[in-house]
Design an enzyme around this catalytic site. Structure first.
Site, mmCIF file in Angstrom:
data_model
loop_
_atom_site.group_PDB
_atom_site.id
_atom_site.type_symbol
_atom_site.label_atom_id
_atom_site.label_comp_id
_atom_site.label_asym_id
_atom_site.label_seq_id
_atom_site.Cartn_x
_atom_site.Cartn_y
_atom_site.Cartn_z
ATOM 1 C CG HIS A 185 -2.206 -0.695 0.966
ATOM 2 N ND1 HIS A 185 -2.809 -1.500 1.891
ATOM 3 C CD2 HIS A 185 -2.998 -0.711 -0.121
ATOM 4 C CE1 HIS A 185 -3.916 -1.981 1.380
ATOM 5 N NE2 HIS A 185 -4.051 -1.524 0.167
ATOM 6 C CD GLU A 427 -4.987 -10.541 -20.791
ATOM 7 O OE1 GLU A 427 -4.037 -9.970 -20.243
ATOM 8 O OE2 GLU A 427 -6.122 -10.598 -20.279
ATOM 9 C CG ASP A 451 -1.055 -11.634 -18.754
ATOM 10 O OD1 ASP A 451 -0.162 -12.160 -18.059
ATOM 11 O OD2 ASP A 451 -2.065 -11.100 -18.272
ATOM 12 C CB CYS A 498 -4.373 -1.566 -21.990
ATOM 13 S SG CYS A 498 -4.962 -3.258 -21.957
HETATM 14 C C1 PEP Z 1 -1.651 -7.167 -19.839
HETATM 15 O O1 PEP Z 1 -1.630 -8.386 -19.621
HETATM 16 O O2 PEP Z 1 -0.964 -6.601 -20.707
HETATM 17 C C2 PEP Z 1 -2.517 -6.286 -19.023
HETATM 18 C C3 PEP Z 1 -2.670 -5.018 -19.323
HETATM 19 O O3 PEP Z 1 -3.137 -6.834 -17.957
HETATM 20 P P1 PEP Z 1 -2.466 -7.145 -16.532
HETATM 21 O O4 PEP Z 1 -1.120 -6.491 -16.511
HETATM 22 O O5 PEP Z 1 -3.420 -6.579 -15.539
HETATM 23 O O6 PEP Z 1 -2.411 -8.625 -16.549
HETATM 24 MG MG MG Z 2 -3.159 -9.378 -18.420
#
Ligand code: PEP
Ligand code: MG
Length: 571
Positions: A185, A427, A451, A498
């Site tokens: 945190h 992903e 991922d 993302c």
């Molecule tokens: C990803 O896998 O790129 C992603 C944005 O999700 P997370 O990092 O939350 O697994």
């Molecule tokens: Mg992910």
């Protein structure tokens, strides 16, 4: 020079304020029957006082801190926890203070012993609550960061959530701790308050004293104790430079994201908690490209209710107004665990029972989130995104459940906006390869490179030993990305990204050339990315990306992009 875990970016130079905590010595004593009642009273009074103090701290805290402190109050009200202490007093004839101390240690040890990093770090919260309770039982005073009068660098063995709640950004130049990791945190709050921080330094709290001078770089995790004037000058210069860059980038805040030859893309922010949306807005986000809803579900005893979720989503949608907000449905599992979900331990949690796999198995909990999302949709421009999709059947099943929720809301006469978009994260390699089979079912794709890289290259993203193989320049990963973007466009839908690499200035020129429509990244990277894109020619990057896809090794790819774009110095 010392190095720790780089937890929050920024340079800090200042005098040390050592946060010392009085560690009370607790002796276990046997009490008589007639003393039981007074000891129970000591416990009850201290609980009441602790709750009162926490509510007081909450009164001028931000929403995320309020939530963390709520979880502390919940623990102080937890029947199981209290009964455990009472039992020790009433039946074990043990004094109240040692009974509370032992119970707190038991729960803290239990969490510390868990495999999952996030749960491990929750033991800090228990110790924090316990410390307050014990000090109140003993009638001792608890230190307060509210009384700081001049700017300082705080050094402590550990910074607790209630400490961060009391920090004033203009007086706390930065903080350093002996323990803690990136998901503690303290780290989360440091990033959200934009206070530089380095954690996990081992013994920094015993190496420095009040009044020592410290300078550190929160992005690199490096620290210098009592630096010479030359070093102070070097850090001050770097700080000024960073500030100057930040100020210069401000002109890009109200710009749209357009390449030098007029190709338009969107630059959006990734957020984890509702209050992050405000920061994203301040940094000129054109939308939220990923709201990770996991935090809403963590650090609590059970699932958040539909109303609670609705309130969180509403805040984000209202903050962003008519700009799109992608809210990802719960992506739990892998390294993120929910103890109340009681998932048996798995040999390969990243390949296991997680995210949509749980939701499709237990639609009753999926529906709570979907209903909250639909209800919040009238407050902005909602886009719903499903994570961890591996095949078309999963998308269809999720959409069917979404449809059921829509019908329920219709039947109940509850308002929602029917024009929201729905999309999936790409992903998992199977989804990237067969993206053309899925495109019909959705309005957009968002590539999750975090991922996608780990699954494509069979490299655990948490394992430092093989970190060198976790390579976003791997030709196979780049080919998958290109395929997904092309398939999206061939099917008339848009494609964003993302994963962390969307904000990587070494890769932005390539992704731009591949035709990526939306780049979603941490708020503090957005203006730099927008500036970079404004200096690139889309047409040139398009031609470059075609060549890149024929190059055999990642090193050659990296070199080729650096030579053929202007990414080497985006500022
Ligand atoms: C990803 O896998 O790129 C992603 C944005 O999700 P997370 O990092 O939350 O697994
Ligand atoms: Mg992910």
């Amino acid at each position: 020079m010392m190095t720790g875990i780089a937890a929050s970016d920024g340079i800090a130079i200042g005098k040390v304020l050592l946060l010392k905590k009085e560690i009370p010595v607790i002796m276990r004593t046997v009490i008589s029957d007639s003393e039981i009642k007074p000891h129970i009273k000591v416990l009850e009074d201290a609980i009441e006082k602790s709750i009162f103090q926490l509510k007081n701290i909450q009164s001028d805290s931000d929403p995320e801190m309020i939530k963390i402190l709520d979880s502390h109050i919940m623990m102080l009200e937890d029947i199981e926890f209290l009964n455990e202490i009472r039992l020790k007093i009433e039946e074990g004839k043990q004094d109240a203070v040692s009974a509370a101390d032992e119970t707190i240690r038991f729960f803290a040890d239990m969490f510390r012993g868990m495999k999952n990093e996030y749960m491990k770090e929750r033991s800090e919260d228990i110790t924090d609550i316990g410390y307050r309770l014990i000090m109140n039982m003993l009638g001792r005073e608890i230190h307060s960061l509210r009384s700081i009068k001049e700017p300082v660098v705080i050094v402590a063995h550990d910074i607790t959530p209630s400490d961060t709640a009391q920090m004033k950004k203009n007086l706390v130049l930065g903080f350093l701790t002996d323990i803690g990791g990136r998901t503690s945190h303290a780290a989360i709050m440091a990033r959200s308050l934009e206070i530089p921080a380095v954690l996990g330094l081992g013994n920094i709290s015993s190496l420095v004293q009040d009044g020592d001078t410290l300078c550190f770089d929160g992005a690199e995790g490096t620290i210098i104790i009592n630096p010479d004037p030359k070093t102070i000058q070097k850090y001050s210069k770097k700080n000024l430079q960073l500030q100057k860059e930040k100020d210069l980038l401000c002109i890009f805040k109200d710009h749209s994201s357009i390449s030098a030859d007029g190709h338009r893309v969107q630059i959006c922010a990734n957020i984890g908690i509702p209050s992050d949306a405000k920061r994203a807005d301040e940094y000129g986000a054109e939308g939220i490209g990923l709201y990770r809803t996991e935090f809403l579900y963590m650090d609590r005893a059970g699932f958040p209710s539909e109303d609670e979720q609705f309130e969180a989503y509403k805040i984000v949608l209202e903050t962003m107004g008519n700009r799109p907000v992608i809210i990802r449905t719960l992506d739990i599992g892998g390294d993120k665990n929910l103890p109340y979900l009681s998932i048996p331990e798995e040999a390969n949690p990243f390949l296991g029972y997680r995210a949509m796999r749980i939701f499709l198995d237990r639609p009753e909990i999926f529906k709570v989130q979907l209903r909250a999302l639909l209800r919040a949709s009238i407050y902005g421009k909602l886009r719903i995104m499903y994570p961890m999709i591996s095949c078309v059947e999963e998308v269809r099943a999720a959409n069917l459940i979404l449809e059921e929720c829509i019908q329920e809301l219709d039947a109940e006469g509850i308002k929602y906006c029917s024009e929201f978009e729905k999309g999936i994260m790409i992903e998992i390699p199977s989804a990237a390869i067969a993206a053309d089979l899925i495109a019909d079912e959705v309005d957009f794709f968002s590539i999750g490179t975090n991922d996608l890289i780990q699954y494509t290259c069979a490299v655990d993203r948490m394992n430092e030993k093989i970190a060198g193989l976790y390579n976003p320049f791997n030709p196979a990963v780049l080919r998958l990305i290109k395929n997904v973007i092309d398939v999206a466009h061939d099917n008339g839908i848009w494609c964003g990204m993302c994963g962390e690499t969307a904000g990587d200035s070494r890769l932005i020129p390539l992704y731009l050339g591949m035709g990526l429509d939306e780049f979603s990244m941490s708020a503090s990277s957005m203006l730099r990315a927008r500036k970079l894109i404004s200096r690139l020619s889309y047409e040139k990057m398009r031609l470059m990306s075609e060549k890149v896809l024929k190059i055999k090794t990642s090193d050659d790819i990296k070199f080729f992009i650096a030579q053929n774009s202007i990414s080497e110095n985006p500022l």
